[in-house]
Design an enzyme around this catalytic site. Structure first.
Site, mmCIF file in Angstrom:
data_model
loop_
_atom_site.group_PDB
_atom_site.id
_atom_site.type_symbol
_atom_site.label_atom_id
_atom_site.label_comp_id
_atom_site.label_asym_id
_atom_site.label_seq_id
_atom_site.Cartn_x
_atom_site.Cartn_y
_atom_site.Cartn_z
ATOM 1 N N PRO A 131 1.488 6.806 0.474
ATOM 2 C CA PRO A 131 0.671 5.733 1.024
ATOM 3 C C PRO A 131 -0.739 5.795 0.459
ATOM 4 O O PRO A 131 -1.285 6.874 0.251
ATOM 5 C CB PRO A 131 0.671 6.024 2.529
ATOM 6 C CG PRO A 131 0.825 7.505 2.614
ATOM 7 C CD PRO A 131 1.695 7.900 1.450
ATOM 8 N N CYS A 132 -1.322 4.652 0.184
ATOM 9 C CA CYS A 132 -2.656 4.623 -0.406
ATOM 10 C C CYS A 132 -3.691 4.357 0.674
ATOM 11 O O CYS A 132 -4.007 3.212 1.001
ATOM 12 C CB CYS A 132 -2.715 3.579 -1.504
ATOM 13 S SG CYS A 132 -1.807 4.125 -2.956
ATOM 14 N N ILE A 133 -4.188 5.427 1.225
ATOM 15 C CA ILE A 133 -5.239 5.408 2.234
ATOM 16 C C ILE A 133 -6.351 6.288 1.687
ATOM 17 O O ILE A 133 -6.111 7.425 1.289
ATOM 18 C CB ILE A 133 -4.718 5.929 3.579
ATOM 19 C CG1 ILE A 133 -3.602 5.014 4.095
ATOM 20 C CG2 ILE A 133 -5.843 6.025 4.596
ATOM 21 C CD1 ILE A 133 -2.908 5.530 5.327
ATOM 22 N N ASN A 167 0.799 -1.226 0.000
ATOM 23 C CA ASN A 167 0.000 0.000 0.000
ATOM 24 C C ASN A 167 0.830 1.273 0.000
ATOM 25 O O ASN A 167 0.330 2.334 0.387
ATOM 26 C CB ASN A 167 -0.958 -0.003 1.195
ATOM 27 C CG ASN A 167 -1.800 -1.260 1.279
ATOM 28 O OD1 ASN A 167 -1.922 -1.860 2.327
ATOM 29 N ND2 ASN A 167 -2.359 -1.695 0.152
#
Length: 231
Positions: free
Chosen positions: A88-90, A80
Protein backbone atom coordinates in the site's frame (compact mmCIF):
# COMPACT_ATOMS: atom_id res chain seq x y z
CA UNK A 1 15.74 -10.25 27.75
CA UNK A 2 13.01 -8.95 25.45
CA UNK A 3 13.83 -6.25 22.91
CA UNK A 4 12.35 -2.79 23.02
CA UNK A 5 10.35 -3.51 19.85
CA UNK A 6 8.93 -6.69 21.40
CA UNK A 7 7.75 -4.81 24.49
CA UNK A 8 6.13 -2.08 22.39
CA UNK A 9 4.36 -4.57 20.12
CA UNK A 10 3.17 -6.60 23.09
CA UNK A 11 1.61 -3.45 24.54
CA UNK A 12 0.11 -2.42 21.20
CA UNK A 13 -1.33 -5.90 20.74
CA UNK A 14 -3.13 -5.58 24.06
CA UNK A 15 -4.43 -2.18 22.99
CA UNK A 16 -5.71 -3.64 19.74
CA UNK A 17 -7.49 -6.48 21.52
CA UNK A 18 -9.04 -4.14 24.08
CA UNK A 19 -10.40 -1.81 21.41
CA UNK A 20 -11.77 -4.73 19.41
CA UNK A 21 -12.07 -2.76 16.17
CA UNK A 22 -14.75 -4.10 13.86
CA UNK A 23 -13.43 -5.60 10.65
CA UNK A 24 -9.83 -5.86 11.84
CA UNK A 25 -7.97 -8.86 13.24
CA UNK A 26 -4.22 -9.20 13.71
CA UNK A 27 -2.08 -11.90 15.25
CA UNK A 28 1.69 -12.27 15.64
CA UNK A 29 2.98 -15.38 13.87
CA UNK A 30 6.52 -15.29 15.23
CA UNK A 31 7.67 -15.61 18.82
CA UNK A 32 9.55 -12.32 18.69
CA UNK A 33 6.37 -10.59 17.42
CA UNK A 34 8.20 -9.23 14.38
CA UNK A 35 5.85 -10.87 11.86
CA UNK A 36 2.06 -10.53 11.84
CA UNK A 37 -0.88 -11.79 9.83
CA UNK A 38 -3.78 -9.38 9.43
CA UNK A 39 -7.32 -9.54 8.07
CA UNK A 40 -9.06 -6.28 7.16
CA UNK A 41 -12.59 -5.76 5.91
CA UNK A 42 -13.77 -2.68 4.06
CA UNK A 43 -15.93 -0.13 5.84
CA UNK A 44 -19.69 -0.28 6.12
CA UNK A 45 -21.72 1.39 3.36
CA UNK A 46 -18.89 1.11 0.86
CA UNK A 47 -18.36 -1.33 -1.99
CA UNK A 48 -15.53 -2.87 0.04
CA UNK A 49 -17.76 -3.93 2.92
CA UNK A 50 -18.03 -7.72 3.02
CA UNK A 51 -14.67 -8.20 1.31
CA UNK A 52 -11.79 -9.36 3.50
CA UNK A 53 -8.13 -8.79 2.69
CA UNK A 54 -5.17 -10.65 4.11
CA UNK A 55 -1.99 -8.71 4.87
CA UNK A 56 1.46 -9.47 6.22
CA UNK A 57 3.28 -6.97 8.43
CA UNK A 58 6.99 -7.27 9.17
CA UNK A 59 8.51 -5.24 11.98
CA UNK A 60 12.20 -4.92 12.82
CA UNK A 61 14.10 -4.50 16.05
CA UNK A 62 14.23 -0.76 15.25
CA UNK A 63 10.47 -0.33 15.67
CA UNK A 64 9.05 2.23 16.49
CA UNK A 65 11.87 4.40 15.17
CA UNK A 66 11.09 3.12 11.67
CA UNK A 67 7.83 1.91 10.10
CA UNK A 68 7.07 -1.74 9.43
CA UNK A 69 6.82 -3.27 5.96
CA UNK A 70 3.18 -3.85 5.04
CA UNK A 71 1.92 -5.89 2.09
CA UNK A 72 -1.50 -7.06 0.98
CA UNK A 73 -1.51 -10.79 0.34
CA UNK A 74 -5.01 -10.47 -1.11
CA UNK A 75 -4.32 -7.61 -3.49
CA UNK A 76 -7.25 -5.24 -4.12
CA UNK A 77 -7.80 -3.53 -7.47
CA UNK A 78 -7.04 -0.14 -6.00
CA UNK A 79 -5.17 2.98 -7.15
CA UNK A 80 -3.02 3.03 -4.01
CA UNK A 81 -1.99 -0.62 -3.85
CA UNK A 82 0.84 -1.93 -6.02
CA UNK A 83 -0.70 -4.70 -8.15
CA UNK A 84 2.53 -6.70 -8.20
CA UNK A 85 3.89 -6.47 -4.67
CA UNK A 86 0.68 -5.71 -2.78
CA UNK A 87 2.38 -2.80 -1.05
CA UNK A 88 0.00 0.00 0.00
CA UNK A 89 1.25 3.48 -0.82
CA UNK A 90 0.88 5.49 2.35
CA UNK A 91 3.52 8.12 2.89
CA UNK A 92 4.40 7.34 6.50
CA UNK A 93 4.90 3.67 5.64
CA UNK A 94 7.00 4.46 2.59
CA UNK A 95 9.33 6.99 4.14
CA UNK A 96 11.00 6.82 7.56
CA UNK A 97 11.22 10.62 7.40
CA UNK A 98 7.43 10.83 7.47
CA UNK A 99 7.03 8.16 10.10
CA UNK A 100 5.98 9.36 13.55
CA UNK A 101 6.78 7.39 16.67
CA UNK A 102 3.27 8.13 17.93
CA UNK A 103 1.88 5.77 15.27
CA UNK A 104 0.92 2.35 16.59
CA UNK A 105 -0.21 -1.00 15.25
CA UNK A 106 -3.82 0.14 15.65
CA UNK A 107 -3.33 3.40 13.76
CA UNK A 108 -1.62 1.55 10.90
CA UNK A 109 -4.46 -0.95 10.59
CA UNK A 110 -7.19 1.69 10.81
CA UNK A 111 -5.48 3.76 8.11
CA UNK A 112 -5.30 0.72 5.82
CA UNK A 113 -8.99 0.02 6.37
CA UNK A 114 -9.99 3.60 5.56
CA UNK A 115 -7.66 3.72 2.54
CA UNK A 116 -9.73 1.11 0.69
CA UNK A 117 -12.77 3.37 0.31
CA UNK A 118 -10.80 6.64 0.16
CA UNK A 119 -8.39 6.32 -2.77
CA UNK A 120 -5.99 9.17 -3.51
CA UNK A 121 -5.75 9.66 -7.26
CA UNK A 122 -2.57 11.70 -7.33
CA UNK A 123 0.46 9.56 -8.29
CA UNK A 124 -1.32 6.18 -8.14
CA UNK A 125 0.67 2.94 -8.33
CA UNK A 126 -2.13 1.01 -10.05
CA UNK A 127 -2.66 3.27 -13.04
CA UNK A 128 -5.42 1.22 -14.59
CA UNK A 129 -7.49 1.24 -11.39
CA UNK A 130 -7.04 5.01 -11.13
CA UNK A 131 -7.90 5.55 -14.80
CA UNK A 132 -11.10 3.51 -14.59
CA UNK A 133 -12.16 5.17 -11.35
CA UNK A 134 -11.69 8.66 -12.82
CA UNK A 135 -13.31 7.90 -16.18
CA UNK A 136 -16.14 5.58 -15.16
CA UNK A 137 -16.83 5.12 -11.47
CA UNK A 138 -19.74 2.75 -12.14
CA UNK A 139 -17.46 0.41 -14.05
CA UNK A 140 -14.91 0.54 -11.24
CA UNK A 141 -17.58 -0.39 -8.71
CA UNK A 142 -18.70 -3.31 -10.85
CA UNK A 143 -15.14 -4.56 -11.18
CA UNK A 144 -14.78 -4.54 -7.39
CA UNK A 145 -18.11 -6.32 -6.97
CA UNK A 146 -17.12 -8.94 -9.53
CA UNK A 147 -13.74 -9.57 -7.94
CA UNK A 148 -14.74 -9.62 -4.30
CA UNK A 149 -18.52 -10.05 -4.02
CA UNK A 150 -19.53 -12.48 -6.76
CA UNK A 151 -22.12 -14.94 -5.40
CA UNK A 152 -22.00 -18.65 -6.00
CA UNK A 153 -23.48 -19.48 -9.42
CA UNK A 154 -26.61 -21.55 -9.83
CA UNK A 155 -26.48 -24.79 -11.78
CA UNK A 156 -28.45 -23.25 -14.62
CA UNK A 157 -26.82 -19.88 -15.19
CA UNK A 158 -23.61 -21.26 -16.70
CA UNK A 159 -21.44 -18.75 -14.87
CA UNK A 160 -18.13 -19.59 -13.28
CA UNK A 161 -16.46 -18.58 -10.09
CA UNK A 162 -13.63 -16.04 -10.45
CA UNK A 163 -10.23 -17.64 -10.74
CA UNK A 164 -8.65 -15.70 -7.88
CA UNK A 165 -8.44 -18.30 -5.07
CA UNK A 166 -6.97 -15.77 -2.64
CA UNK A 167 -9.99 -13.49 -2.84
CA UNK A 168 -11.97 -14.01 0.35
CA UNK A 169 -15.60 -13.16 1.10
CA UNK A 170 -16.64 -13.16 4.73
CA UNK A 171 -19.46 -11.67 6.73
CA UNK A 172 -18.58 -9.50 9.68
CA UNK A 173 -20.19 -6.89 11.91
CA UNK A 174 -20.50 -3.39 10.51
CA UNK A 175 -18.14 -0.52 11.23
CA UNK A 176 -18.77 3.21 11.23
CA UNK A 177 -16.77 5.30 8.80
CA UNK A 178 -16.86 8.31 11.13
CA UNK A 179 -14.91 6.35 13.72
CA UNK A 180 -11.97 6.04 11.37
CA UNK A 181 -12.04 9.03 9.06
CA UNK A 182 -9.67 11.08 11.20
CA UNK A 183 -7.05 8.36 10.75
CA UNK A 184 -7.00 8.96 7.01
CA UNK A 185 -6.69 12.77 7.08
CA UNK A 186 -3.47 14.01 5.57
CA UNK A 187 -2.39 10.68 4.06
CA UNK A 188 -0.91 10.88 0.56
CA UNK A 189 0.33 8.32 -1.89
CA UNK A 190 3.85 7.65 -3.05
CA UNK A 191 5.07 8.31 -6.57
CA UNK A 192 4.24 5.58 -9.05
CA UNK A 193 7.20 3.42 -9.98
CA UNK A 194 5.81 1.46 -12.88
CA UNK A 195 2.91 1.18 -15.25
CA UNK A 196 0.58 -1.78 -14.91
CA UNK A 197 -2.00 -3.17 -17.24
CA UNK A 198 -4.40 -5.98 -16.45
CA UNK A 199 -6.32 -8.08 -19.00
CA UNK A 200 -9.54 -7.55 -17.04
CA UNK A 201 -11.29 -5.32 -19.58
CA UNK A 202 -10.49 -7.78 -22.35
CA UNK A 203 -13.17 -10.05 -20.87
CA UNK A 204 -15.90 -9.47 -23.48
CA UNK A 205 -18.53 -11.32 -21.46
CA UNK A 206 -17.96 -9.05 -18.52
CA UNK A 207 -18.07 -5.90 -20.68
CA UNK A 208 -21.37 -7.05 -22.16
CA UNK A 209 -22.77 -7.75 -18.71
CA UNK A 210 -21.50 -4.37 -17.51
CA UNK A 211 -23.52 -2.49 -20.10
CA UNK A 212 -26.56 -4.59 -19.28
CA UNK A 213 -26.16 -3.62 -15.64
CA UNK A 214 -25.59 0.01 -16.52
CA UNK A 215 -28.93 0.12 -18.33
CA UNK A 216 -30.54 -0.45 -14.95
CA UNK A 217 -29.21 2.96 -13.91
CA UNK A 218 -27.62 1.65 -10.75
CA UNK A 219 -27.58 4.25 -8.01
CA UNK A 220 -25.09 4.17 -5.15
CA UNK A 221 -24.21 6.63 -2.42
CA UNK A 222 -20.93 8.27 -3.43
CA UNK A 223 -18.14 6.90 -1.24
CA UNK A 224 -15.26 9.12 -2.20
CA UNK A 225 -14.38 12.40 -3.77
CA UNK A 226 -12.39 12.20 -6.99
CA UNK A 227 -10.35 15.09 -5.67
CA UNK A 228 -6.90 14.19 -4.41
CA UNK A 229 -7.27 16.58 -1.46
CA UNK A 230 -8.33 15.03 1.82
CA UNK A 231 -7.66 17.97 4.13
Amino acid sequence: MYSRAYILLKREFEELKNNNYEGITALPISEDMMQWDVDIEGLQNTIWHGAFFQLRINFTSEYNFVPPVVKFRTIPFHPNVDPHSGKPCIDFLDSPRKWNRSYTLSSILLTLQVMLSNPVLENPVNLEAAHILMKDETLYRLIILRLFHQPLPSKDDGSELPKEPDKLNRSIKSVSFSDYYKTWSGIATSKATEYYRTPFLKDLNFIKQYYNWKKDDLRHTKEWSLSSNFS
